[in-house]
Each structure stands twice: as structure tokens, then as C-alpha cells.
Design a protein around this motif. Sequence first.
Motif, short mmCIF file in Angstrom:
data_model
loop_
_atom_site.label_atom_id
_atom_site.label_comp_id
_atom_site.label_asym_id
_atom_site.label_seq_id
_atom_site.Cartn_x
_atom_site.Cartn_y
_atom_site.Cartn_z
N TRP A 32 4.71 -6.06 15.04
CA TRP A 32 4.08 -4.41 14.71
C TRP A 32 4.51 -4.14 15.67
O TRP A 32 4.21 -3.75 16.47
N GLN A 33 4.32 -2.91 14.77
CA GLN A 33 5.16 -1.37 15.03
C GLN A 33 4.04 -0.69 15.81
O GLN A 33 2.77 -0.67 16.21
N ASP A 34 4.42 0.04 17.07
CA ASP A 34 4.08 0.27 17.78
C ASP A 34 3.13 2.12 16.78
O ASP A 34 3.38 2.51 15.93
N GLY A 35 1.84 1.86 17.52
CA GLY A 35 0.70 2.61 16.60
C GLY A 35 0.51 2.51 15.39
O GLY A 35 -0.71 3.19 14.47
N GLY A 36 0.03 1.25 14.94
CA GLY A 36 -0.37 0.92 12.99
C GLY A 36 -1.26 0.72 13.03
O GLY A 36 -1.85 -0.40 14.37
N ALA A 37 -2.51 1.11 11.85
CA ALA A 37 -3.76 0.42 12.34
C ALA A 37 -2.99 -1.46 10.97
O ALA A 37 -3.17 -1.10 9.94
N TYR A 38 -3.65 -1.94 11.61
CA TYR A 38 -3.39 -3.59 11.02
C TYR A 38 -4.13 -3.80 10.62
O TYR A 38 -5.26 -4.20 10.80
N ALA A 39 -4.34 -4.46 9.91
CA ALA A 39 -5.41 -5.80 9.50
C ALA A 39 -5.09 -6.49 9.07
O ALA A 39 -3.73 -7.31 8.71
N LEU A 40 -5.92 -8.36 9.58
CA LEU A 40 -5.71 -9.46 9.53
C LEU A 40 -6.09 -9.98 8.68
O LEU A 40 -7.65 -10.47 9.12
N LEU A 41 -6.12 -10.22 7.39
CA LEU A 41 -6.99 -10.91 6.36
C LEU A 41 -7.20 -12.02 6.22
O LEU A 41 -5.76 -12.74 6.04
N GLY A 42 -7.75 -13.01 5.96
CA GLY A 42 -7.76 -14.34 5.30
C GLY A 42 -8.69 -15.15 5.28
O GLY A 42 -9.72 -14.59 6.13
#
Lengths: 361, 288
Positions: A32-42
Motif C-alpha cells: 500500500w503506497q504512502d498517501g494512497g486512497a485504497y478501497a478493499l472491496l468484497g
Amino acid sequence: MAKITLENLGHSYLPAPAAPADWALKEMTLEWQDGGAYALLGPSGCGKTTLLNIISGLLRPSRGRVLFDGRDVTALPPEERHIAQIFQFPVVYDTMTVFDNLAFPLRNRGLPEPEVRARVHEIAEMTDLSALLATRARGLTADGKQKISLGRGLVREDVNAILFDEPLTVIDPHLKFQLRSKLKELHHRVPKTMIYVTHDQTEALTFADTVVVMNMGEVVQTGTPEELFARPRHTFVGHFIGSPGMNVIPCTPENGRVLIGGEPFETANPPPSGGRPEGRFELGIRPEFLRIVPDGIPARLENVADAGRFRIADVTCLGHRLKLLAPEGQEIPADELKLAFDPAHSWLYRNGWLFEEGESP
Amino acid sequence: MNGKIVNQKAWFFVIPVLLLVSFNAIVPLMTVINYSVQETFGDNVFFWSGLTWFQEILRSERFHAALTRQAIFTGAILAIEVPLGVAIALAMPRKGIWVSVCLVLMALPLLIPWNVVGAMWNIFALPNIGLLGKGLNALGFDYNYTRQVGDAWFTLILMDVWHWTSLVVLLAYAGLVSIPDAYYQAARIDGASRWAVFRHIQLPKMRRVLTIAILLRFMDSFNIYTEPVVLTGGGPGNATTLLSIDLVKIALGQFDLGPAAAMSLIYFLIILALSWIFYAVMTRNEEQ
């Protein structure tokens, strides 16, 4: 702020896991890159929350390591990882005012009071809580309480990442959109790594730059919303993302093409021209890329549903039920119609996974 | 009228209860009030005596002494049972088979009839044959609850703690298990200390049930009769004669119906007033 690396991570809630089904999280390596906006979908029960709790340190993984900027934090408790987490149900400290709630994480860490005050006011302004600082947190509505939870996460300057565990579940529908935009706006103002767990594709696709799709304890694909849409790596991603989901039709590969009911089709990732590869093969095509044409493969119309900007037609073609999207203005002939499959958006899958030449089944 | 529907027919549903309550509460209470303002010399002949009995009781040193003993007893058992009950509830497991084991063990003392509790402790604490009494003496303590005031009080309070702490434990435990895991997780992430978790999460969530627990224990202990009467009979001397024991002595021992009736009314009003004040204070804090 930190880059988060999950190395050969796996988790089981059982003391002695044996079968693959015993693992809530199958072995994975993720960054997970620093400062990223991630979604964990499932879907529910796919292991999203387990993964999130491992990152925050509430749960210790059965195997593998968690690294923050290369430092092994697997054994560290949450308070030493500098992580903020916002839960499905808003957590507020009932007896405290909104101000004290926001100040709580800072006071626990022994920050001097003037600094606490300055920081709380700054965060209250960001989260639209300034006017409520003196009120008791108990009396607030669900979205107000969730803003407090969020504020408690933002208030600490040393936070490495903010984790959201389905934070909009108990929020009224008309406020969901508002709060989601707020999150997006906050991510621009406070560029910290944010990981957002959800089973709602709209939430995931609007919030995140990168979406991690999980199914049955496994990461099936990581990519931008566009990538997930255009080139699903697994039929599950095709189903789960898009509305309606991808059409998946059993097929037989033959000489660089595939056959469905004897009819040949081209795919964007063709099977090898010689020999017969092993496995269960399927052709996936999104409803957006099935078109009604004057001359093509015959199909029969079963049902049409109007979804506003477009219509969803349910057809039977070569013995399979398919869905296609007809844009506004396009005429849908009654009963008999002809279809064209867009080869650039037809994908071949082997045992559920996108077929890639040279890989072993 | 806040948009509420007023339906006078509802009274028909209330009247049966009203009748029942009047027979088992209001009518007996009226008899007591009747006795409290009259003098009798037997033969069912009564003379009006006004508030004489009330004045007599309120000025009586015997009543003051019993009231003081009662206050000390109730104060002591509340001061022990509430913190102890909360501590045990905090230490109990939240998951697994041990939950049921603990709950059953905790509920056991509550299931024993009160006079049996008194009899059990009476024998248990006997200095010559009881396990507790003989054991304490064997350890070198000069323990005899039938003769020494301090020992009698010690045994009395120990018995009540043994019998009733479980009630506080069960209520506090019910409050604790209703707290979602997310609260504890959020507190860990916020870096809260064990004390802060107790102070800001567990205690506020237990507040309602603890209010009930304290109120119940206050009323029950202020009314307590059976257990101390079986254990010590109010002795040695009058050392453990609590209000209810004294009342029975006056009413049935001396057959002074007038003073006994006045005393029970005063007794009743004290409990009512204290319960009301207590409840008002606890719930007002909550509204703030």
C-alpha cells in the motif's frame, strides 16, 4: 506516514488450520503506497475486516509479516503502530463532550493542553464539528458520531494510515453521499494513506484510486476502477463490479478462437493456436459490449428492464441467458434479434482466472 | 395533547390491578395507620392518641440506635458489594464454556432461601463446631460471634456479601457484555489506558444496571430481617438489632401496637424518601 507492506500474510481463526477453507485469509503479498486512497472491496465474509484488523494490529496474523516503511510491526499493538480506525458502528465516548472526544487520543498520549486545543479546533473545523464542540457526544445523530470517530483518527499528526471498516453502514442514504464526498475532500487536505473497506462497489469506486477486490480470503485483483471494469482478472471481479455484472459463458478453446455452441468467437486474449489447453474455459463479456446489430448471432428477447439512462435487456443466445445494455434511443426489436460480441472486450478465462498464454493451469 | 389519543376505556384495564393492590397493600397500610394514632389497653378498645406515638418514636434513643445500626449495615454492605461485584464482573470471561460455569456459580447463593442462609452461617460460624468459627480460632483469632460485638458484625456483613454480591455481579456483567467490541478496539487505537477504558467506556455503559443494583441492594438491606435474626437474633445484647428486628420486638414481643405502627410508618417513609432521592439523583445525572 508510511508505506505498508504485507509479506506472505495469512490468517486463520482456527488453532491448527489444515484445509484451504480453514484460512480466513489465504497467503498474500500486498503493498500500500504512502498517501494512497485504497478501497478493499468484497462480499461479506471474504476477509476484508480480518485484513484490516491485521493492518491496524487488533489481530495478529497466523503467518507472514506486516511492514511499515520496511520496519516489522507484526508484533506491535495498535497504539504503537500509529493507526486510526473507523468502525462500522460509530464509537463515541458517551460521557464526554465532542471536544473531549476529539482530544481523547491526544490526552492519552500526554500532549500538552494548548497543543491539544489547537489541534482539536483545527480538526473540528475540517469535519464540520466546530459548532458542536461543547455538546455531549451522546446526543448526536449517527453521521455526527461517525464524524467524531473520523475526527479522532485525524487529530493525531503521527498517524500512518486511516482505516475505515464500512463506515457508512448506519448512515442515512441521503447523508452517505455527503459524508463520502467529505472523506474524499479530507484525503486531499490530509494526504495520508486511507484504506476503505466496503462491500458497496459505488462507495469503493468513488472513494478510491486503487481498488483491491477480495473473495473467499484471497485478493483477486488490484487496480484502478477503470482496470477492474475493462479487464477483470477473475470472473468474480466481472460479476461483482458493474451493474449488471459480466456475462460469463462456458466455451471451448480451439485454434486461437473459442467455440460456443459451435459458433466461433474472437477474444482479446486468444487461446494458443495449436493444441487443446486443459481446464474449464469461459468467455466473459460485459453487458456494455454486447450490441444489437442488423446482422449477427441470433438471440431471443426475454425481458427488458428500464434503468433510466439505459435499458437492460435479458436475452437467450446460443442456449445461454445473457444481459445487454441498450443505450437511450436504441431500439430493441421484439422477440428475435441479432447480437455482436465486441472482441476487444471479450475475455477468456481458465478456471475462473483470466487466461494468459504460457501459464500453467 | 402531543397528538396522543385519549381513551377513557383504558381505565377498565387498570381497575382490576387497583383493586388487587388496594387489598394487599392499601388496606393493610390503613390498618397500620389506624393503630399508629390510637392507644389500646386490650379488649379491642381504642382511644385516639394523635401523633403521640410518632413523637415518642422519633425521640426514642432505642429507635435512634437501631436506625444508626441499620445505616451502618446498609452503608457497609453497599460499600463492599458494589465495587466487589463490579470487579468480579470485570474479571469474568466474556466467551467460551467458562461463561456458563461462572454464571451458574454466581447465581447459586441467590437461589438459597433466606432463612437457610441464616441457618447455614449460624452453624458455619459457630466457634466450637463451625468450619469458619473453628478455623478462625485455630488460626489464633479469638473469634466468637455470639459473644463479641465486632465478630457478630463481621459475620453479619460477610454473610450478606456472600449472599448478595452475585446480584451486583450479574447485573454489572449484563451491562458489560452489551458493549460492542468496536468500543474496546477504538479505545486501544486511541491509546486509552486500562483505567480510561473502565472510566469512559465500561462504567458509563454499566451505569443504568448499577443504578438498579444499588437501589435493589439498598432497599433489600434496609429491610433485611430473616438472615440476621436467624444468625444472631439481634445479639449479642442489641448489637445487631437492625430496624426490622427491633420493630418485630416492639410489635410482637412487647405487643405495643401503637408505637410499632408509628415506627413502621416512619421506617417505610425513610426507605421511600431515600430511594426516591437516590433514583432522582442518578437519573438526573444521566439527563445532563
